[in-house]
Design a protein around this motif. Structure first.
Motif, PDB file in Angstrom:
ATOM      1  N   PHE A  54      -2.394   8.454   5.839  1.00 27.47           N
ATOM      2  CA  PHE A  54      -3.140   7.216   6.097  1.00 27.47           C
ATOM      3  C   PHE A  54      -3.841   7.288   7.443  1.00 27.47           C
ATOM      4  O   PHE A  54      -3.267   7.773   8.410  1.00 27.47           O
ATOM      5  CB  PHE A  54      -2.183   6.027   6.122  1.00 27.47           C
ATOM      6  CG  PHE A  54      -1.517   5.759   4.803  1.00 27.47           C
ATOM      7  CD1 PHE A  54      -2.179   5.061   3.806  1.00 27.47           C
ATOM      8  CD2 PHE A  54      -0.219   6.210   4.562  1.00 27.47           C
ATOM      9  CE1 PHE A  54      -1.572   4.811   2.598  1.00 27.47           C
ATOM     10  CE2 PHE A  54       0.401   5.957   3.339  1.00 27.47           C
ATOM     11  CZ  PHE A  54      -0.274   5.265   2.358  1.00 27.47           C
ATOM     12  N   GLN A  55      -5.055   6.809   7.474  1.00 21.93           N
ATOM     13  CA  GLN A  55      -5.745   6.619   8.747  1.00 21.93           C
ATOM     14  C   GLN A  55      -5.945   5.119   8.908  1.00 21.93           C
ATOM     15  O   GLN A  55      -6.387   4.454   7.964  1.00 21.93           O
ATOM     16  CB  GLN A  55      -7.109   7.321   8.725  1.00 21.93           C
ATOM     17  CG  GLN A  55      -7.067   8.768   9.162  1.00 21.93           C
ATOM     18  CD  GLN A  55      -6.544   8.935  10.590  1.00 21.93           C
ATOM     19  OE1 GLN A  55      -6.808   8.129  11.465  1.00 21.93           O
ATOM     20  NE2 GLN A  55      -5.757   9.983  10.790  1.00 21.93           N
ATOM     21  N   ILE A  56      -5.601   4.600  10.070  1.00 26.30           N
ATOM     22  CA  ILE A  56      -5.727   3.151  10.268  1.00 26.30           C
ATOM     23  C   ILE A  56      -6.912   2.878  11.192  1.00 26.30           C
ATOM     24  O   ILE A  56      -7.022   3.471  12.266  1.00 26.30           O
ATOM     25  CB  ILE A  56      -4.465   2.558  10.944  1.00 26.30           C
ATOM     26  CG1 ILE A  56      -3.186   3.183  10.414  1.00 26.30           C
ATOM     27  CG2 ILE A  56      -4.457   1.042  10.827  1.00 26.30           C
ATOM     28  CD1 ILE A  56      -2.876   2.923   8.989  1.00 26.30           C
ATOM     29  N   LEU A  57      -7.766   1.979  10.771  1.00 30.17           N
ATOM     30  CA  LEU A  57      -8.897   1.570  11.601  1.00 30.17           C
ATOM     31  C   LEU A  57      -8.791   0.079  11.898  1.00 30.17           C
ATOM     32  O   LEU A  57      -8.280  -0.686  11.078  1.00 30.17           O
ATOM     33  CB  LEU A  57     -10.224   1.817  10.873  1.00 30.17           C
ATOM     34  CG  LEU A  57     -10.548   3.253  10.456  1.00 30.17           C
ATOM     35  CD1 LEU A  57     -11.887   3.281   9.713  1.00 30.17           C
ATOM     36  CD2 LEU A  57     -10.597   4.173  11.663  1.00 30.17           C
TER      37      LEU A  57
ATOM     38  N   ILE B 210       0.853  -1.194   0.000  1.00 32.91           N
ATOM     39  CA  ILE B 210       0.000   0.000   0.000  1.00 32.91           C
ATOM     40  C   ILE B 210       0.889   1.244   0.000  1.00 32.91           C
ATOM     41  O   ILE B 210       0.675   2.184  -0.770  1.00 32.91           O
ATOM     42  CB  ILE B 210      -0.954   0.008   1.229  1.00 32.91           C
ATOM     43  CG1 ILE B 210      -1.928  -1.173   1.165  1.00 32.91           C
ATOM     44  CG2 ILE B 210      -1.726   1.319   1.305  1.00 32.91           C
ATOM     45  CD1 ILE B 210      -2.731  -1.412   2.430  1.00 32.91           C
ATOM     46  N   ALA B 211       1.899   1.213   0.864  1.00 31.85           N
ATOM     47  CA  ALA B 211       2.805   2.370   0.953  1.00 31.85           C
ATOM     48  C   ALA B 211       3.479   2.645  -0.390  1.00 31.85           C
ATOM     49  O   ALA B 211       3.642   3.799  -0.794  1.00 31.85           O
ATOM     50  CB  ALA B 211       3.860   2.111   2.025  1.00 31.85           C
ATOM     51  N   ASN B 212       3.830   1.592  -1.103  1.00 33.27           N
ATOM     52  CA  ASN B 212       4.540   1.757  -2.383  1.00 33.27           C
ATOM     53  C   ASN B 212       3.671   2.337  -3.478  1.00 33.27           C
ATOM     54  O   ASN B 212       4.157   3.106  -4.295  1.00 33.27           O
ATOM     55  CB  ASN B 212       5.056   0.397  -2.879  1.00 33.27           C
ATOM     56  CG  ASN B 212       6.307   0.015  -2.147  1.00 33.27           C
ATOM     57  OD1 ASN B 212       6.960   0.869  -1.552  1.00 33.27           O
ATOM     58  ND2 ASN B 212       6.628  -1.272  -2.147  1.00 33.27           N
TER      59      ASN B 212
ATOM     60  N   THR C  34       3.145   2.833  11.273  1.00 38.42           N
ATOM     61  CA  THR C  34       4.553   3.213  11.194  1.00 38.42           C
ATOM     62  C   THR C  34       5.094   2.928   9.791  1.00 38.42           C
ATOM     63  O   THR C  34       5.767   3.769   9.192  1.00 38.42           O
ATOM     64  CB  THR C  34       5.372   2.429  12.249  1.00 38.42           C
ATOM     65  OG1 THR C  34       4.729   2.613  13.504  1.00 38.42           O
ATOM     66  CG2 THR C  34       6.798   2.925  12.323  1.00 38.42           C
ATOM     67  N   ILE C  35       4.753   1.763   9.242  1.00 43.05           N
ATOM     68  CA  ILE C  35       5.235   1.425   7.894  1.00 43.05           C
ATOM     69  C   ILE C  35       4.657   2.409   6.878  1.00 43.05           C
ATOM     70  O   ILE C  35       5.379   2.963   6.037  1.00 43.05           O
ATOM     71  CB  ILE C  35       4.834  -0.019   7.515  1.00 43.05           C
ATOM     72  CG1 ILE C  35       5.581  -1.015   8.394  1.00 43.05           C
ATOM     73  CG2 ILE C  35       5.118  -0.293   6.030  1.00 43.05           C
ATOM     74  CD1 ILE C  35       5.084  -2.442   8.288  1.00 43.05           C
ATOM     75  N   LEU C  36       3.372   2.668   6.984  1.00 47.62           N
ATOM     76  CA  LEU C  36       2.719   3.539   5.992  1.00 47.62           C
ATOM     77  C   LEU C  36       3.226   4.975   6.082  1.00 47.62           C
ATOM     78  O   LEU C  36       3.410   5.650   5.062  1.00 47.62           O
ATOM     79  CB  LEU C  36       1.195   3.498   6.190  1.00 47.62           C
ATOM     80  CG  LEU C  36       0.527   2.171   5.848  1.00 47.62           C
ATOM     81  CD1 LEU C  36      -0.943   2.199   6.215  1.00 47.62           C
ATOM     82  CD2 LEU C  36       0.675   1.860   4.362  1.00 47.62           C
ATOM     83  N   ASP C  37       3.480   5.434   7.304  1.00 45.84           N
ATOM     84  CA  ASP C  37       3.895   6.828   7.479  1.00 45.84           C
ATOM     85  C   ASP C  37       5.322   7.092   7.009  1.00 45.84           C
ATOM     86  O   ASP C  37       5.720   8.229   6.837  1.00 45.84           O
ATOM     87  CB  ASP C  37       3.730   7.248   8.947  1.00 45.84           C
ATOM     88  CG  ASP C  37       2.265   7.498   9.289  1.00 45.84           C
ATOM     89  OD1 ASP C  37       1.448   7.550   8.341  1.00 45.84           O
ATOM     90  OD2 ASP C  37       1.940   7.638  10.482  1.00 45.84           O
ATOM     91  N   GLN C  38       6.077   6.016   6.793  1.00 45.32           N
ATOM     92  CA  GLN C  38       7.471   6.198   6.383  1.00 45.32           C
ATOM     93  C   GLN C  38       7.617   6.379   4.874  1.00 45.32           C
ATOM     94  O   GLN C  38       8.731   6.469   4.367  1.00 45.32           O
ATOM     95  CB  GLN C  38       8.326   4.986   6.803  1.00 45.32           C
ATOM     96  CG  GLN C  38       8.323   4.667   8.278  1.00 45.32           C
ATOM     97  CD  GLN C  38       8.976   5.733   9.128  1.00 45.32           C
ATOM     98  OE1 GLN C  38       9.986   6.280   8.746  1.00 45.32           O
ATOM     99  NE2 GLN C  38       8.385   6.044  10.268  1.00 45.32           N
TER     100      GLN C  38
END
Ligand code: UDX
Ligand code: ADP
Length: 464
Positions: free
Chosen positions: A155-158, A118-120, A144-148
């Motif tokens: 990103f909002q994580i639910l 997703i991050a990529n 943490t992974i997404l924010d990097q």
């Protein structure tokens, strides 16, 4: 914020049915379920609805209504991730089989891979919803992974744990007791929570949609499964006591279940609980408690698993001792392989472990299950690594007819509570068996008096 496109990563027992119902109830939202497993996606797209990869009562009707309209199954993972405003992670989180936390902790490698993917590929802001069962604080790791990524995407994580039980998944989704949504308590977090609330509110009353902080939501999932499994282990513990004393576990269950504080559900004694969740989630809970130095808490919950393992072993050992202490070369028919009725799922099914113990005693097993395919049964046994694949194939046959399974058998073991087992011509079965003919009813579903009148030696879990 109104969601128009959803992508769900993982087209398994959770992702497939859940997204089918979300799409069915929200015709204005495009829902695409993606998976790396091409064969699985192909099966979800098959014209013949009997070939869907997951068997659930009512599922094919839902898929028939929504598929091609606003429900899609695809292997184009990256494109669909990028186009969606909301992404569900619904991949498998098995118990770790290696390294630290081996046989206890949840293996998060698939979840982490999803987060990295997703991050990529994300080029716009996303709400990421964790749907897989995960240890507490996984949302934080995903965040943490997404924010990097550093490309400015927010990103909002639910956390939105799944409470559906297999075999009743569609009903559980359509008439959910509750939906739980955990999110950050910031303004953006609350907005993301609301976006998901709106999706469920399309068919569920607002008061059944609970919102909490992320960690409460994650922990509630593990706790709910631990409590449910604990009830099964509790009644199974009593079943052994019943067998030793002459009490009948069904009568005891009924008597205690009428106490409104206890309630009647989940008190059915069995050959042991199975399924992808109970054992995994409790082991996870135990691991978390141990990691935090809470040894009493860990030991308390571990006992639920120990009791369950004991119940499976006890059932197999009872077959051996009753058949005059030897099953070597004897044919034993298995009715049922799925971990419960109305599903083709076999994960952690008690049947696997009972079969393993009997095969070690050199029994020959003939299995009939209305929904489980032969290759799945061999895959389950081979995964135990107790015997080679050739040995398993030589000792265990899978047949597609219950009468054939029971022919020439010394004993029948009922492992799954499929309704059809109660409708068989038991006299016909008796006539084709070796005598004395035994039935070991691990689900206590057959009619004892009728079987005894035919001539069977009948043993039911929880009754002397
Ligand atoms: C479970 C939870 O019920 C569900 O809320 C969660 O989301 C996933 O895990 P599932 O594993 O699909 O669902 O099935 P469930 O009906 O809970 O049964 C689990 C096992 O317990 C089965 O092997 C079942 O046969 C056994 N069981 C259940 C009993 O032996 N006795 C009972 O009274 C109830
Ligand atoms: P569950 O019961 O949790 O739904 P399943 O094993 O039935 O578990 O389904 C999980 C699905 O997730 C599998 O079909 C698997 O192929 C898929 N999956 C796992 N990792 C990924 C990934 N990185 N991308 C896409 N699909 C994945």
């Amino acid at each position: 914020m109104k969601i128009k496109k959803i992508c769900c990563i993982g087209a398994g027992y959770v992702g497939g049915p859940t997204m089918s119902v979300i799409a069915d109830k929200n015709p204005g939202i495009q829902v695409t379920v993606v998976d790396i497993n091409e064969a699985r996606i192909k099966a979800w797209n098959s014209e013949n609805l009997d070939e869907l990869p997951v068997y659930e009562p009512g599922l094919s009707e839902v898929v028939a209504r929504a598929r091609g309209r606003n429900l899609f199954f695809s292997t184009e993972i990256e494109k669909n991730i990028d186009e969606a405003e909301m992404i569900f992670i619904s991949v498998n989180t098995p118990t770790k089989t290696y390294g630290k936390g081996k046989n206890m902790a949840a293996d998060l490698k698939y979840v982490e891979l999803c987060a990295r993917q997703i991050a990529n590929v994300a080029t716009s802001d996303k709400i990421v919803v964790e749907k897989s069962t995960l240890p507490v604080r996984t949302a934080q790791a995903i965040k943490t992974i997404l924010d990097q990524t550093g490309n400015g995407v927010k990103f909002q994580i639910l956390s939105n744990p799944e409470f559906l039980a297999e075999g009743t998944a569609i009903q559980d989704l359509e008439q959910a007791d509750r939906v739980l949504i955990g999110g950050e308590q910031s303004a953006e977090g609350k907005q993301a929570i609301q976006a998901l609330v709106d999706i469920y509110a399309a068919w569920l009353p607002q008061e059944n949609i609970l919102t909490t902080n992320v960690w409460s939501s994650e922990l509630s999932k593990l706790t709910a499964n631990a409590f449910l499994a604990q009830r099964v282990s509790s009644i199974n513990a009593i079943s052994e006591l019943c067998e030793a004393t002459g009490a009948d576990v069904s009568e005891v269950a009924k008597a205690i279940g009428m106490d409104s504080r206890i309630g009647p559900k989940f008190l059915k004694a069995s050959v042991g609980f199975g399924g992808s969740c109970f054992q995994k989630d409790i082991l996870n809970l135990v691991y978390i408690a141990k990691s935090l130095g809470l040894d009493n808490v860990a030991d308390y919950w571990e006992q639920v698993i120990i009791m369950n393992d004991h119940q499976k072993r006890r059932f197999a050992e009872n077959i051996v001792s009753t058949l005059f202490n030897t099953v070597s070369g004897k044919k034993i028919a298995f009715l049922g392989w799925a971990f419960k009725k109305d599903t083709n799922d076999t994960r952690e099914s008690a049947a696997i472990y009972v079969a393993d113990l009997l095969l070690e005693e050199q029994a020959e097993i003939q299995v009939y299950d209305p929904k489980v395919k032969p290759h799945q049964i061999y895959t389950d046994l081979n995964a135990l690594n107790t015997r080679t694949e050739e040995e398993n194939k030589a000792q265990l046959q899978v047949v597609n007819n219950p009468y054939e399974a029971c022919k020439d058998a010394h004993a029948i073991a009922v492992l799954t509570e499929w309704d059809e087992f109660t409708t068989y011509d038991w006299k016909r079965i008796y006539d084709t068996m070796k005598k004395p003919a035994f039935v070991f009813d691990g689900r206590k579903i057959l009619k004892e008096e009728e079987l005894k009148a035919i001539g069977f030696e009948y043993y039911a879990i929880g009754k002397a």
